[in-house]
Design a protein around this motif. Structure first.
Motif, mmCIF file in Angstrom:
data_model
loop_
_atom_site.group_PDB
_atom_site.id
_atom_site.type_symbol
_atom_site.label_atom_id
_atom_site.label_comp_id
_atom_site.label_asym_id
_atom_site.label_seq_id
_atom_site.Cartn_x
_atom_site.Cartn_y
_atom_site.Cartn_z
ATOM 1 N N PRO A 219 0.815 -1.228 0.000
ATOM 2 C CA PRO A 219 0.000 0.000 0.000
ATOM 3 C C PRO A 219 0.840 1.267 0.000
ATOM 4 O O PRO A 219 0.429 2.290 -0.546
ATOM 5 N N LEU A 220 2.036 1.204 0.589
ATOM 6 C CA LEU A 220 2.905 2.379 0.606
ATOM 7 C C LEU A 220 3.449 2.656 -0.788
ATOM 8 O O LEU A 220 3.562 3.822 -1.207
ATOM 9 N N LEU A 221 3.756 1.599 -1.524
ATOM 10 C CA LEU A 221 4.227 1.779 -2.906
ATOM 11 C C LEU A 221 3.124 2.387 -3.763
ATOM 12 O O LEU A 221 3.403 3.193 -4.659
ATOM 13 N N SER A 222 1.870 1.998 -3.493
ATOM 14 C CA SER A 222 0.749 2.562 -4.240
ATOM 15 C C SER A 222 0.683 4.069 -4.063
ATOM 16 O O SER A 222 0.504 4.815 -5.026
ATOM 17 N N ARG A 223 0.840 4.535 -2.832
ATOM 18 C CA ARG A 223 0.772 5.970 -2.574
ATOM 19 C C ARG A 223 2.020 6.708 -3.054
ATOM 20 O O ARG A 223 1.964 7.896 -3.383
ATOM 21 N N LEU A 224 3.153 6.008 -3.090
ATOM 22 C CA LEU A 224 4.385 6.643 -3.580
ATOM 23 C C LEU A 224 4.252 7.054 -5.037
ATOM 24 O O LEU A 224 4.915 7.999 -5.482
ATOM 25 N N LEU A 225 3.409 6.341 -5.781
ATOM 26 C CA LEU A 225 3.198 6.707 -7.182
ATOM 27 C C LEU A 225 2.627 8.113 -7.303
ATOM 28 O O LEU A 225 2.788 8.773 -8.332
ATOM 29 N N TYR A 226 1.970 8.571 -6.235
ATOM 30 C CA TYR A 226 1.388 9.914 -6.225
ATOM 31 C C TYR A 226 2.148 10.845 -5.284
ATOM 32 O O TYR A 226 1.646 11.903 -4.920
ATOM 33 N N SER A 227 3.343 10.413 -4.885
ATOM 34 C CA SER A 227 4.178 11.197 -3.962
ATOM 35 C C SER A 227 3.404 11.554 -2.698
ATOM 36 O O SER A 227 3.508 12.662 -2.174
ATOM 37 N N ASP A 228 2.635 10.593 -2.201
ATOM 38 C CA ASP A 228 1.785 10.890 -1.053
ATOM 39 C C ASP A 228 1.888 9.824 0.037
ATOM 40 O O ASP A 228 0.973 9.643 0.811
ATOM 41 N N ALA A 229 3.010 9.100 0.094
ATOM 42 C CA ALA A 229 3.205 8.143 1.186
ATOM 43 C C ALA A 229 3.751 8.911 2.384
ATOM 44 O O ALA A 229 4.933 8.877 2.696
ATOM 45 N N ARG A 230 2.889 9.652 3.054
ATOM 46 C CA ARG A 230 3.307 10.531 4.135
ATOM 47 C C ARG A 230 3.848 9.724 5.305
ATOM 48 O O ARG A 230 3.328 8.668 5.648
ATOM 49 N N GLY A 231 4.899 10.284 5.935
ATOM 50 C CA GLY A 231 5.598 9.571 6.989
ATOM 51 C C GLY A 231 4.709 9.029 8.075
ATOM 52 O O GLY A 231 4.726 7.821 8.349
ATOM 53 N N PRO A 232 3.888 9.866 8.772
ATOM 54 C CA PRO A 232 3.068 9.352 9.871
ATOM 55 C C PRO A 232 2.114 8.244 9.446
ATOM 56 O O PRO A 232 1.980 7.239 10.141
ATOM 57 N N PHE A 233 1.462 8.423 8.286
ATOM 58 C CA PHE A 233 0.518 7.400 7.836
ATOM 59 C C PHE A 233 1.254 6.117 7.460
ATOM 60 O O PHE A 233 0.805 5.010 7.784
ATOM 61 N N ALA A 234 2.388 6.248 6.774
ATOM 62 C CA ALA A 234 3.173 5.075 6.393
ATOM 63 C C ALA A 234 3.646 4.309 7.624
ATOM 64 O O ALA A 234 3.547 3.078 7.684
ATOM 65 N N LEU A 235 4.133 5.030 8.627
ATOM 66 C CA LEU A 235 4.588 4.387 9.857
ATOM 67 C C LEU A 235 3.417 3.754 10.601
ATOM 68 O O LEU A 235 3.557 2.680 11.196
ATOM 69 N N PHE A 236 2.264 4.405 10.562
ATOM 70 C CA PHE A 236 1.059 3.860 11.193
ATOM 71 C C PHE A 236 0.702 2.517 10.560
ATOM 72 O O PHE A 236 0.447 1.527 11.274
ATOM 73 N N MET A 237 0.675 2.446 9.242
ATOM 74 C CA MET A 237 0.325 1.207 8.549
ATOM 75 C C MET A 237 1.350 0.116 8.821
ATOM 76 O O MET A 237 0.989 -1.030 9.117
ATOM 77 N N LEU A 238 2.639 0.462 8.733
ATOM 78 C CA LEU A 238 3.691 -0.532 8.978
ATOM 79 C C LEU A 238 3.618 -1.061 10.404
ATOM 80 O O LEU A 238 3.773 -2.268 10.637
ATOM 81 N N PHE A 239 3.377 -0.176 11.350
ATOM 82 C CA PHE A 239 3.298 -0.582 12.757
ATOM 83 C C PHE A 239 2.126 -1.539 12.968
ATOM 84 O O PHE A 239 2.269 -2.586 13.614
ATOM 85 N N ALA A 240 0.957 -1.201 12.423
ATOM 86 C CA ALA A 240 -0.223 -2.049 12.578
ATOM 87 C C ALA A 240 -0.001 -3.413 11.913
ATOM 88 O O ALA A 240 -0.363 -4.460 12.472
ATOM 89 N N GLU A 241 0.584 -3.411 10.721
ATOM 90 C CA GLU A 241 0.850 -4.668 10.016
ATOM 91 C C GLU A 241 1.848 -5.529 10.772
ATOM 92 O O GLU A 241 1.706 -6.759 10.840
#
Length: 464
Positions: A219-241
């Motif tokens: 999912p982070l790679l998906s958002r990177l395509l739009y330059s929108d893999a923001r740090g807090p959200f990316a860390l939130f998803m990785l932490f939960a996963e």
């Protein structure tokens, strides 16, 4: 009555199609075991089978009793508690909207005249979404999680092309038919799909773990395509996963050396998290300032309060809580909160303290903690492993969202975009939160009638 007739009559009394399979297989095993015992006493096979069927009792009476046991359940206490939180959320928004001065930033920017009615609509839509998720059978994920997750990622990657919308410089929105949705909120629904993926890879060894890490960053790679893999959200998803992955390891699902994998996985997670943070922060001055302000706020660094305005926000929140009444509004606290443009949606606990009192803040915090514990309690009691891991994914999202928002509001985490489950002004997040609750209700609904199935083509490796 022969065996086939008995089982068909028994099956006709049971309404749930999955329970039919479970009950018939269970009774067939009992009948065969009883027939085997009778054969040892001297009966031939056909006589023993007929006698064993007779000893099982009337198939209609037995079937009716089993239908009563193996039927869908509603967790009424959980539903009542959800209703309580919904009413509490509506009440809080009503008090905020009616208490703040008409000329305040809170009313004119963060909470418009239509916000209260929009919030009621969000809660209503969320409750409908919850009931739909409750009626759906969560076991549809069994064997299909990777396909569903791939389709989800594909849709979420392609939708911004025709429907993407930039608001205040952020391209995290979709506008479909006049309805604006948060992409980040929708991406939270990936976590239950990721839970299903963890379930599918059971007993498939270290190669499955490598694939799991690929699904983790997808999912982070998906958002990177739009330059929108923001740090807090990316860390939130990785932490939960990563928490979900640890829960799967504790169940010995992958038949690997857990200690070595946890150390290696922790290292890889740290490296990925650091890389994502550096990539997303990209040395932007305002984000560096946020970290400096946070360090200053907790007393490890000295920084001018009005240098960039962000430490000002932390100090204003502190002042708000300090000058709020225990019950009821505080004019001095309201005067502080009303001028914090754009902050009431993310930091709504400050507005709650100013307009409703500290007691309301405490009730909200306790309610969300109890809800998270309730979800984990339901999930951990599941005999079906898929129900266990999917339920835990919902609990993790609600718990991490709640705890992170509370810590941010009280200055214990860096100031960043955040939402408080069910008490946010974002319709997208509210609907997603209710869908997560619907999944938990679905898991409870089928807790007695969803049998565990071993993965096909699994390999067994001794775990240490």
């Amino acid at each position: 009555m022969n065996l086939e007739e008995y089982l068909n009559e028994l099956k006709n009394q049971i309404r749930d199609k999955h329970a039919k399979e479970f009950v018939v297989n269970e009774f067939l095993a009992h009948i065969e075991d009883q027939a085997a015992d009778l054969q040892q006493d001297g009966m031939d096979h056909e006589q023993a089978l007929t006698k064993a069927v007779e000893e099982m009792g009337d198939p209609v009476s037995v079937g009716v009793s089993l239908d009563r046991i193996h039927r869908p359940h509603m967790e009424w206490k959980f539903l009542i508690f959800t209703t309580f939180i919904s009413i509490l959320s509506i009440g809080v928004f009503y008090l905020i909207c009616t208490t703040m001065p008409a000329d305040s930033v809170l009313i004119n920017v963060a909470v418009t005249s239509n916000t209260f009615f929009k919030h009621i609509a969000s809660i209503a839509i969320g409750l409908v979404a919850m009931l739909i998720a409750y009626r759906l059978d969560y076991t549809i994920l069994a064997g299909k999680s990777r396909i569903i997750a791939a389709l989800f990622l594909l849709i979420m990657t392609l939708l911004p092309i025709p429907f993407g919308q930039t608001i205040n410089g952020s391209n995290r929105w979709l506008c479909i038919g006049g309805i604006t949705l948060s992409i980040q909120a929708l991406f939270l629904l990936y976590l239950p799909l990721f839970a299903g993926i963890l379930y599918e890879y059971r007993n498939k060894g270290i190669s499955a773990v490598i694939k799991i890490f690929c699904w983790m960053i997808a999912p982070l790679l998906s958002r990177l395509l739009y330059s929108d893999a923001r740090g807090p959200f990316a860390l939130f998803m990785l932490f939960a996963e990563f928490i979900l992955f640890i829960l799967a390891l504790r169940k010995n699902w992958y038949a690997v050396k857990k200690r070595a994998l946890l150390l290696g996985g922790g290292f890889i997670f740290s490296v990925i998290a650091a890389a994502v943070a550096i990539l997303c922060i990209n040395l932007r001055s305002y984000q560096v300032a946020r970290l400096q302000n946070w360090i200053s706020h907790i007393g490890l660094f000295t920084r001018s309060m009005d240098e960039d305005g962000m430490l000002y926000v932390n100090s204003r929140l502190d002042y708000t809580f300090l000058h709020s009444n225990f019950i009821g509004k505080s004019d001095s606290a309201i005067n502080i909160m009303k001028n914090m443009a754009g902050m009431t949606g993310d930091l709504i606990l400050g507005s709650v303290a100013a307009t409703c009192g500290i007691a309301a803040v405490v009730v909200i915090m306790i309610s969300l903690v109890v809800l998270s514990i309730y979800i984990f309690n339901i999930s951990l009691k599941q005999r079906n492993s898929l129900g266990y891991i999917v339920g835990c994914s919902s609990g993790i999202l609600i718990a991490v969202e709640s705890i992170s928002n509370i810590l941010i509001v009280f200055g214990l985490l860096p100031l960043t975009s955040t939402t408080l489950p069910f008490f946010t002004s974002s319709m997208s997040y509210i609907i997603v939160d209710y869908i997560l609750l619907g999944l938990v209700l679905s898991i409870y609904r089928y807790k007695d009638i969803r049998i565990e199935k071993e993965p096909v083509g699994s390999t067994v490796v001794k775990a240490e």
